[in-house]
Design a protein around this motif. Structure first.
Motif, short mmCIF file in Angstrom:
data_model
loop_
_atom_site.label_atom_id
_atom_site.label_comp_id
_atom_site.label_asym_id
_atom_site.label_seq_id
_atom_site.Cartn_x
_atom_site.Cartn_y
_atom_site.Cartn_z
N LEU A 189 0.85 -1.18 0.00
CA LEU A 189 0.00 0.00 0.00
C LEU A 189 0.89 1.23 0.00
O LEU A 189 1.78 1.37 0.83
N LEU A 190 0.61 2.15 -0.91
CA LEU A 190 1.43 3.34 -1.07
C LEU A 190 0.80 4.54 -0.35
O LEU A 190 -0.41 4.57 -0.12
N ASP A 191 1.63 5.52 -0.04
CA ASP A 191 1.16 6.71 0.68
C ASP A 191 0.14 7.51 -0.12
O ASP A 191 -0.68 8.23 0.46
N ASP A 192 0.18 7.43 -1.44
CA ASP A 192 -0.74 8.23 -2.26
C ASP A 192 -2.05 7.51 -2.54
O ASP A 192 -2.85 7.98 -3.36
N GLY A 193 -2.28 6.37 -1.88
CA GLY A 193 -3.52 5.64 -2.06
C GLY A 193 -3.47 4.52 -3.08
O GLY A 193 -4.45 3.80 -3.27
N GLY A 194 -2.35 4.38 -3.75
CA GLY A 194 -2.21 3.31 -4.72
C GLY A 194 -1.83 1.99 -4.07
O GLY A 194 -1.41 1.94 -2.92
N THR A 195 -1.97 0.94 -4.84
CA THR A 195 -1.55 -0.40 -4.41
C THR A 195 -0.58 -0.94 -5.44
O THR A 195 -0.92 -1.02 -6.63
N LYS A 196 0.64 -1.25 -5.01
CA LYS A 196 1.69 -1.71 -5.93
C LYS A 196 1.85 -3.21 -5.86
O LYS A 196 1.92 -3.80 -4.78
N PHE A 197 1.91 -3.83 -7.00
CA PHE A 197 2.17 -5.27 -7.12
C PHE A 197 3.53 -5.44 -7.81
O PHE A 197 3.78 -4.83 -8.85
N SER A 198 4.40 -6.27 -7.25
CA SER A 198 5.74 -6.47 -7.80
C SER A 198 6.11 -7.94 -7.76
O SER A 198 5.94 -8.60 -6.72
N VAL A 199 6.61 -8.46 -8.86
CA VAL A 199 7.01 -9.87 -8.93
C VAL A 199 8.31 -9.96 -9.73
O VAL A 199 8.40 -9.45 -10.85
N TYR A 200 9.28 -10.63 -9.16
CA TYR A 200 10.52 -10.91 -9.90
C TYR A 200 10.37 -12.24 -10.63
O TYR A 200 10.16 -13.28 -10.01
N ASP A 201 10.42 -12.20 -11.95
CA ASP A 201 10.32 -13.42 -12.75
C ASP A 201 10.97 -13.17 -14.11
O ASP A 201 10.34 -12.65 -15.03
N PRO A 202 12.24 -13.54 -14.26
CA PRO A 202 12.95 -13.27 -15.53
C PRO A 202 12.46 -14.13 -16.69
O PRO A 202 12.72 -13.79 -17.85
N ASP A 207 14.01 -7.29 -14.53
CA ASP A 207 13.12 -8.45 -14.57
C ASP A 207 12.09 -8.47 -13.45
O ASP A 207 11.59 -9.53 -13.06
N VAL A 208 11.78 -7.28 -12.94
CA VAL A 208 10.71 -7.17 -11.94
C VAL A 208 9.45 -6.66 -12.64
O VAL A 208 9.47 -5.60 -13.29
N TRP A 209 8.38 -7.42 -12.52
CA TRP A 209 7.10 -7.05 -13.11
C TRP A 209 6.35 -6.18 -12.10
O TRP A 209 6.21 -6.55 -10.93
N LYS A 210 5.84 -5.03 -12.56
CA LYS A 210 5.23 -4.08 -11.64
C LYS A 210 3.90 -3.55 -12.17
O LYS A 210 3.68 -3.47 -13.38
N LEU A 211 3.06 -3.17 -11.22
CA LEU A 211 1.77 -2.56 -11.55
C LEU A 211 1.32 -1.75 -10.34
O LEU A 211 1.43 -2.23 -9.19
N ILE A 212 0.83 -0.55 -10.57
CA ILE A 212 0.22 0.25 -9.50
C ILE A 212 -1.22 0.53 -9.90
O ILE A 212 -1.49 1.01 -11.01
N LEU A 213 -2.15 0.20 -9.00
CA LEU A 213 -3.57 0.41 -9.24
C LEU A 213 -4.12 1.39 -8.21
O LEU A 213 -3.74 1.38 -7.04
N TYR A 214 -5.05 2.21 -8.67
CA TYR A 214 -5.76 3.12 -7.80
C TYR A 214 -7.25 2.78 -7.84
O TYR A 214 -7.73 2.11 -8.76
N ASP A 215 -7.96 3.23 -6.83
CA ASP A 215 -9.42 3.08 -6.79
C ASP A 215 -9.89 1.63 -6.70
O ASP A 215 -10.98 1.29 -7.16
N ILE A 216 -9.08 0.77 -6.12
CA ILE A 216 -9.57 -0.58 -5.80
C ILE A 216 -10.58 -0.42 -4.66
O ILE A 216 -10.29 0.26 -3.68
N PRO A 217 -11.76 -1.01 -4.75
CA PRO A 217 -12.75 -0.85 -3.68
C PRO A 217 -12.19 -1.31 -2.34
O PRO A 217 -11.43 -2.28 -2.25
N ALA A 218 -12.58 -0.60 -1.28
CA ALA A 218 -12.09 -0.92 0.06
C ALA A 218 -12.56 -2.30 0.49
O ALA A 218 -13.62 -2.78 0.09
N GLY A 219 -11.75 -2.93 1.31
CA GLY A 219 -12.11 -4.24 1.85
C GLY A 219 -11.17 -5.32 1.38
O GLY A 219 -10.12 -5.06 0.78
N LEU A 220 -11.55 -6.55 1.68
CA LEU A 220 -10.76 -7.71 1.29
C LEU A 220 -11.10 -8.10 -0.13
O LEU A 220 -12.26 -8.40 -0.44
#
Length: 377
Positions: free
Chosen positions: A37-50, A74-87
């Motif tokens: 979880l990022l300070d600006d409200g985003g959610t970052k996903f990171s995976v190392y897979d060459p 070789d790190v795969w990344k994505l930042i998403l915003y506005d994911i609905p709150a909750g699990l």
């Protein structure tokens, strides 16, 4: 926020983000977290897979895959915003093949293991892991004479249980929904943290919580597809096996006035079946996203308790229960059920209704549980 959201995902599998990839030869702890979880409200996903050609994620309550992009390391990344709150249950796809990401947080739901992410809602922290006295989650085993097999249940004991052996406690039996098991009300529902925080604030009484899996099948019983059999089997398990085990194993007060039952979704149906078909079991009932009078189009197929709300049954109903709460999210037919509850109150049935924004999901059921817990015992 800039962390791996441990305060939200504080469960045995929620802490399971080990930022360590030996192939990269980085010091332990220097690897990026898979979910952050990022300070600006985003959610970052990171995976190392060459070796991967593509990596995507998808949330189970959506119909869109989000593609991660590979950087020069070789790190795969994505930042998403506005994911609905909750699990949010989620799926990972590597080269278009769905798999479980073994380094990301995991949970059991929808009938199997899933990765998940927990998105905070602004102003709501009642289910967070806080710096307050904590109760204990215990995994207990008991033999079931009804099924002929051993069973497991999760048991929450409050903060004072181990330090004050002279005390005895009321008990809540909390039942999860379809595709879930005995871990759901603690892992997804965070009921242990909800109780820890309410107790610390002086807003509810200390109590035990017992959580079972709702799928109960005696060996000799054929699977006929009869939904009522699934309802009654759960009742039989509780009455014959689980309640006697808990009352022998723990310091609980063994009477209906100190016993409560609640459930979400399928667990709501099982809760109502138990309460109405076996009077004298519990004097407190919480029905979260279950049926009241009429079928709800957004969530059909729930047990119909309307016969117990027939005119003339008010006196018996009110004598049986000290507190009854129906809860429904606005996006799952909540307005319809609110009108039904108001009509029953006008007829003299002592029931309460709770509705907030939300749908058929754990983020709403946590709020329903908070409301229910503050009125028990």
């Amino acid at each position: 926020m800039g962390n791996n959201c441990q305060f939200l995902q504080a469960g045995p599998l929620g802490f399971a983000q080990y930022p360590f990839t030996p192939q990269r030869e980085l010091p332990y702890g220097k690897e990026e977290y898979l979910v952050e979880l990022l300070d600006d409200g985003g959610t970052k996903f990171s995976v190392y897979d060459p070796d991967a050609k593509s990596i995507e994620i998808e949330f189970t309550d959506g119909d869109h895959r989000f593609a991660l992009e590979k950087d020069a390391k070789d790190v795969w990344k994505l930042i998403l915003y506005d994911i609905p709150a909750g699990l949010r249950y989620m799926k990972w796809y590597v080269n278009d093949v769905e798999l479980i990401n073994k380094k990301a947080p995991m949970i059991y739901g929808y009938g199997g293991a899933y990765n998940f992410v927990e998105i905070p809602e602004k102003g709501e922290d009642f289910y967070y892991l806080k710096d307050v006295p904590h109760g204990t989650l215990r995994l207990e085993y008991y033999n079931s004479g009804f099924t002929g097999e051993p069973r497991a249940c999760m048991v929450y004991t409050p903060p004072s249980y181990d330090t004050h052996p002279e005390r005895v406690y009321p008990v809540l039996y909390a039942q999860a929904g379809g595709g879930e098991n005995e871990t759901a009300w603690s892992y997804q529902g965070k009921i242990n943290f909800i109780l820890d925080n309410l107790i610390a604030e002086g807003k509810c009484r200390e109590m035990l919580v017992v959580m079972n899996a709702g799928y109960v099948f005696p060996k000799e019983q054929e699977d006929s597809g009869d939904v009522n059999a699934l309802m009654d089997n759960y009742s039989q398990l509780l009455i014959r096996d689980c309640i006697p085990f808990i009352e022998k194993r723990f310091r609980v007060i063994p009477d209906a006035s100190h016993r409560a039952i609640c459930g979400n979704s399928m667990g709501a149906s099982q809760t109502q079946w138990l309460a109405f078909h076996y009077p004298g079991t519990a004097e407190y009932m919480g029905v979260f996203s279950g049926r009241l009078l009429e079928e709800i189009r957004e969530q059909p197929g729930h047990y119909d308790p309307s016969e117990f709300y027939a005119d003339g049954n008010q006196e018996a109903f009110n004598a049986e229960f000290r507190y009854v709460l129906y809860a429904r999210g606005q996006k799952e037919g909540g307005q319809q059920q609110k009108q039904e509850a108001e009509a029953l109150r006008e007829k003299g049935f002592h029931i309460e209704f709770f509705m907030q924004k939300g749908k058929h999901e754990w983020h709403f059921w946590r709020k329903a549980a908070r409301e229910f817990l503050t009125h028990l015992f």
